[in-house]
Scaffold this motif. Sequence first.
Motif, PDB file in Angstrom:
ATOM      1  N   SER A   1      -1.650   1.332  -2.136  1.00 43.22           N
ATOM      2  CA  SER A   1      -0.796   1.629  -1.270  1.00 43.22           C
ATOM      3  C   SER A   1      -1.315   2.514  -0.044  1.00 43.22           C
ATOM      4  O   SER A   1      -0.907   2.079   1.103  1.00 43.22           O
TER       5      SER A   1
ATOM      6  N   MET B   1      -2.399  -0.501   2.010  1.00 47.11           N
ATOM      7  CA  MET B   1      -1.558  -1.080   2.769  1.00 47.11           C
ATOM      8  C   MET B   1      -1.204  -0.186   4.032  1.00 47.11           C
ATOM      9  O   MET B   1      -0.938  -0.931   4.938  1.00 47.11           O
ATOM     10  N   VAL B   2      -0.806   0.906   3.754  1.00 45.22           N
ATOM     11  CA  VAL B   2      -0.544   1.892   4.969  1.00 45.22           C
ATOM     12  C   VAL B   2      -1.333   1.739   5.952  1.00 45.22           C
ATOM     13  O   VAL B   2      -1.121   1.756   7.115  1.00 45.22           O
TER      14      VAL B   2
ATOM     15  N   VAL C   1       3.553  -6.027   1.287  1.00 45.95           N
ATOM     16  CA  VAL C   1       3.461  -4.448   2.129  1.00 45.95           C
ATOM     17  C   VAL C   1       5.042  -4.059   1.681  1.00 45.95           C
ATOM     18  O   VAL C   1       6.074  -4.894   1.606  1.00 45.95           O
TER      19      VAL C   1
ATOM     20  N   GLN D   1       5.670   1.517   2.488  1.00 44.12           N
ATOM     21  CA  GLN D   1       4.297   1.423   3.155  1.00 44.12           C
ATOM     22  C   GLN D   1       4.405   0.950   4.553  1.00 44.12           C
ATOM     23  O   GLN D   1       3.695   1.442   5.568  1.00 44.12           O
TER      24      GLN D   1
END
Lengths: 379, 304
Positions: free
Chosen positions: A29, A32-33, A124, A128
């Motif tokens: 995560s 992704m962010v 995503v 996110q």
Amino acid sequence: MTGTVLQDPAPNGSARPERGPGGPSVKDSVLMVGTVVDLELRQRVRSVAWYVLLGVAALVLAAVTLLLLATAGAFGGEGGDQVVSVVVYLVLLLGTLVTPALSGAAVNGDRDAGTLATTQITLVGTWQLLLGKFLAAWTAALAFLAVASPFLLIALVAGGVDLGVVLTALAVTVLELGVIAAVGVGLSAVIPRPIFSVVTTYLVVAALSVGTLIAFGLAGLAFPRTVTSTYTPYSQSSYDDQGNVVNPVCDAPQVSTSQSPTYDRVWWMLAANPYVVLADATPSRWSPEGYPDDSFTSVKAGVRSLQIVQPTEQVTDECNPSNDRPAAQPSQRQIVEQTVPTWFVGLAIHLVLGALCLLAGARALRTPARRLAKGSRIA
Amino acid sequence: MDDSDGIVVTGVRRSFGRTHAVADAAFTARPGRVTALIGPNGAGKTTLMLMLATLLAPDAGTIRIAGADPVADPGAVRARMGWMPDVLGSWSSLTSRTTLELTGRLHRMSKPAAAGRAGELIDLVGLGDLADRPTRVLSRGQKQRLSLARALVHDPSVLLLDEPASGLDPEARVELRVLVRRLAAEGRTLLVSSHVLAELEEMADDAVYMQAGSTVAADRLAEVRGRTRTWRVRAVDDRALDAALAGSGATADHQGRLVPVVDEEAAADLLARLVAAGVRVTAFAPAAGEFERTFLTLAEEASR
């Protein structure tokens, strides 16, 4: 489309990139962010206009710093503490003016450009994506703080600066800019048209910065209370050698009533003002005589004095001065020490507001979408 | 590969307020084949595509993309599905290469893997010279290529292409057709929607027709296809051709003679007869493509 053969002819072959369809990990995560932040900063923020804006901000801050230091020099102070409070206030002002424009079109601007849907069909997640956009807008707003840092260093060198004040002021400013970024990104997901979400974000900022002042002023005036003033004059018959009155004769007391605004009932409205939050949160700095030493403390003392209930009865007895009941005149330092701090309430209100906007944004962005806003096109 | 690897749609419905964008869609697109999605403007093709692409939830019905349900498990679908939308969006400040790299990273690829894949795709769609310039300088056709490359980043087994040929020059269309056929030959399932029916005709194996929000049922399609068709015939000597065609109900237009035939069998017989009669035939082909003829017949019946 040349004749080159695909590197990976088998769609289910081993050369397929690794992607776990199972539960996404925390590390995943964060990555992704991070990718969304990277994307946002490259696409939305880094432009020539952006750097020009930062340059203009630097010039304004430089001019203010020089003027304040020159003033302090002329009046024999060190001036560093004034520079810090004014520079941080300016950063908050510039940040609140620019952040809505940076964040208020983060989602619906992508929708208009046709890049939102193609991002949403990657792996995503909704949160996110939204958090990445929020962090990117926040980072962009904080660039103003980065531009201000040399001037804060100059202030430190000039002397008279309390490090606690600098750190508290910076922390509050960082949080306030984050709140505006969150409001902007959230609203851009909820409101279909970019122009309206940007304007709404500006209105939220205006409501907090100016609206609280107007509401406070109007509410104080709208519900006045009656103040009774009693004035007892005297008539003199003769004076002695020194010109003092001999045998004064008291006249009948004159009673008059007037309407006075009741700011002590509505002072809490100012708690949600970001500038008040900033001033109220920083540690107070006093001169030996009990006067504020920097702008933060001046604002704090001014706002806190509104909490004090003004007496509804004033007695001015010129005949017997011992009966006089003039309004108490505590020092500003005493006022601040007697009254209630409000900054954490204001800050909490702002943080909740930002979180609610992001929450509403995430709801609006959920895919597969069940409901669509009127006139919105999901691609 | 069985049918669960392709696209299976049953009883799908979706309305926006009172507008029934998709009223009843049911079809199957099989792996290794190119399926055309054909229908007039407003027939619900794009709404259907959006539901297949996990962006829009259907009001009713079931969808399976490579065996996964887009409503219950959109992540599983997204890992296996590539979508090229009809709206050509691109991050205008980013280069094509960066666009593809970032898309790869959003598909959980590592940085080096995403960079490698971006390089492959730039070669594949022929964006070589423009790969390192901001996408805002790309022409419509070049953006189209970028959009296709983006849909292929994670090497999906199901591809949804919404109007992939619009804006492409003739050479690029040929290249697109070759690429689409190759992607199908590799075992992928392709669903292609387009208005250019001749274009679809050349690349698609199967067709799904949509009309006023519903897919046309198989028996009705068979019935429409079974009707008499028209063949176009040209010969060196028109008079000899007309003599040989006497009594066949042939008409003429600026490109030759139009002859009604029942089916392909009958067409072959006709050609044999013309050749046997000594007519020197230069052209002998269906007057309209299969898709176009079916599309027009359905549209004609609907407007009646």
